[in-house]
Design a protein around this motif. Structure first.
Motif, short mmCIF file in Angstrom:
data_model
loop_
_atom_site.label_atom_id
_atom_site.label_comp_id
_atom_site.label_asym_id
_atom_site.label_seq_id
_atom_site.Cartn_x
_atom_site.Cartn_y
_atom_site.Cartn_z
N VAL A 151 1.08 -0.88 0.00
CA VAL A 151 -0.47 -0.26 -0.49
C VAL A 151 0.65 0.96 0.23
N SER A 152 0.08 2.80 -0.21
CA SER A 152 0.68 3.73 0.15
C SER A 152 1.26 4.61 1.35
N ARG A 153 2.39 4.49 1.60
CA ARG A 153 2.12 5.84 2.69
C ARG A 153 0.77 6.52 3.21
N THR A 154 0.61 7.29 1.96
CA THR A 154 -1.01 7.58 1.75
C THR A 154 -2.02 7.15 3.25
N LEU A 156 -2.00 4.88 4.08
CA LEU A 156 -1.34 4.25 6.10
C LEU A 156 -1.92 5.77 7.13
N GLU A 157 -1.31 6.31 5.99
CA GLU A 157 -1.89 7.75 7.45
C GLU A 157 -3.24 7.97 7.37
N SER A 158 -3.87 7.79 5.97
CA SER A 158 -5.53 8.23 6.48
C SER A 158 -6.75 6.74 6.76
N MET A 159 -5.47 5.89 7.96
CA MET A 159 -5.99 5.29 8.39
C MET A 159 -6.03 6.06 10.23
N HIS A 160 -5.63 7.46 9.83
CA HIS A 160 -4.95 7.68 11.38
C HIS A 160 -4.56 6.47 12.42
N ILE A 161 -3.25 5.68 12.36
CA ILE A 161 -3.13 4.90 12.54
C ILE A 161 -1.47 5.18 13.69
N PRO A 162 -1.00 5.55 14.30
CA PRO A 162 0.48 5.78 14.84
C PRO A 162 1.16 5.41 14.36
N GLU A 163 2.19 6.59 14.27
CA GLU A 163 3.06 6.83 13.18
C GLU A 163 4.63 5.73 13.74
N PHE A 164 4.63 5.32 14.54
CA PHE A 164 5.40 4.01 14.98
C PHE A 164 4.83 2.75 14.09
N ILE A 165 4.17 2.26 13.63
CA ILE A 165 3.46 1.31 12.69
C ILE A 165 2.96 1.33 11.73
N THR A 179 -2.13 -5.80 8.69
CA THR A 179 -2.76 -7.14 8.91
C THR A 179 -3.03 -7.57 9.99
N PHE A 180 -2.12 -7.27 10.89
CA PHE A 180 -1.79 -8.15 12.05
C PHE A 180 -2.95 -6.57 13.20
N LEU A 181 -2.96 -5.38 12.43
CA LEU A 181 -3.82 -5.02 13.15
C LEU A 181 -4.81 -4.62 13.08
N TYR A 182 -5.62 -5.03 12.09
CA TYR A 182 -7.12 -4.94 11.49
C TYR A 182 -7.25 -7.03 12.04
#
Length: 280
Positions: A151-154, A156-165, A179-182
């Motif tokens: 996926v793109s970084r954009t 992942l950022e759109s999911m509002h998940i922590p930066e370290f993830i 997918t671990f997080l899902y």
């Protein structure tokens, strides 16, 4: 700080030649938390708090062994060429569904030996199992494994998940679905649902609902992963097993309602292997 959040090292501690992995620590923590929660549930229906000690211990041991055997079976072409790798669990390779199968079979045998009702014990441990699974998925995160496709970084950022993830989903130059997080979120939500509804369900239904809930989430999340065990070129083993477990959960609810008329969980009291009780 124990580790750099920009890139988490899978190894937590090195003691001489011995390396202790975050994966093992997190799995152990998940099992312990689940055990203490199940202990409290035991007391609520009048069973001794130590009832689960042997059951949890042996289910964990045999579940782990079957999880490895399960993985090896579905990766047999590789292990046939590299038999020395079969016992090297530290190189990775266990399957949750194999662990569940091994644990379930062991649990049923122990319930028979201890004259405990397996459906009642299943109701007690089901919320703990799914919570431990949700916690355990963070072990995959620490290992940088069990991720989905690129996926793109954009994205992942759109999911509002922590930066370290986000940073640790950047693996060898590519960002991947976390997918671990899902699955962790799905499992923890399942824990909340099971622990909330259990007192309103009949004996055996909490465990059945666990099979249904976990399997639905695993089926869809597995479709995103890139490391699935494959039965054929198009059939993922985990998705097939998820469908089977989901159907089993539905059948168990229908069968027990028709055949055994189990009591509501909170009114059950301690049940034996051969308990046949009417609805209260």
């Amino acid at each position: 700080m124990l580790f750099n959040l920009n890139y988490i090292n899978p190894t937590a501690i090195n003691i001489g030649p011995l390396s202790i992995k975050w994966y093992g620590i997190i799995i152990a923590v998940g099992i312990l938390i689940g055990y203490f929660i199940a202990q409290e549930s035991l007391k609520s229906i009048g069973l001794h708090k130590d009832t689960l000690v042997d059951i949890i211990f042996y289910c964990a041991i045999f579940g782990f062994l079957v999880a490895r055997i399960y993985f090896v079976i579905f990766q047999w072409p590789y292990y046939m060429e590299n038999p020395s790798e079969i016992p090297k669990i530290w190189h990775g390779g266990i399957a949750i569904h194999g662990g569940l199968i091994g644990g379930f079979i062991t649990g049923i045998i122990l319930c028979k030996l201890k004259n405990l009702n397996p459906f009642q014990i299943g109701d007690i441990v089901a919320p703990s199992i799914i919570l431990a699974q949700g916690i355990g998925r963070w072990g995959n995160f620490m290992n940088h494994e069990a991720h989905g496709g690129p996926v793109s970084r954009t994205f992942l950022e759109s999911m509002h998940i922590p930066e370290f993830i986000i940073r640790n989903m950047y693996i060898e130059g590519v960002y991947y679905h976390p997918t671990f997080l899902y699955e962790s979120i799905w499992d923890i939500l399942g824990f909340i649902i099971l622990i909330t509804l259990r007192k309103h369900l009949r004996v055996g239904e909490t465990f059945s609902l666990y099979l249904i809930w976990y399997s639905i989430g695993r089926f869809f999340i597995e479709g995103l992963r890139t490391d699935s065990l494959m039965l054929t070129s198009h059939i993922r083993v985990a998705q097939l097993v998820s469908v089977i477990l989901m159907i089993m959960g539905i059948i168990l609810i229908i069968y027990r309602r028709i055949k055994h008329q189990p009591v509501i969980y909170k009114n059950a009291g301690p049940l034996t292997w051969n308990s046949r009780v009417k609805v209260k």
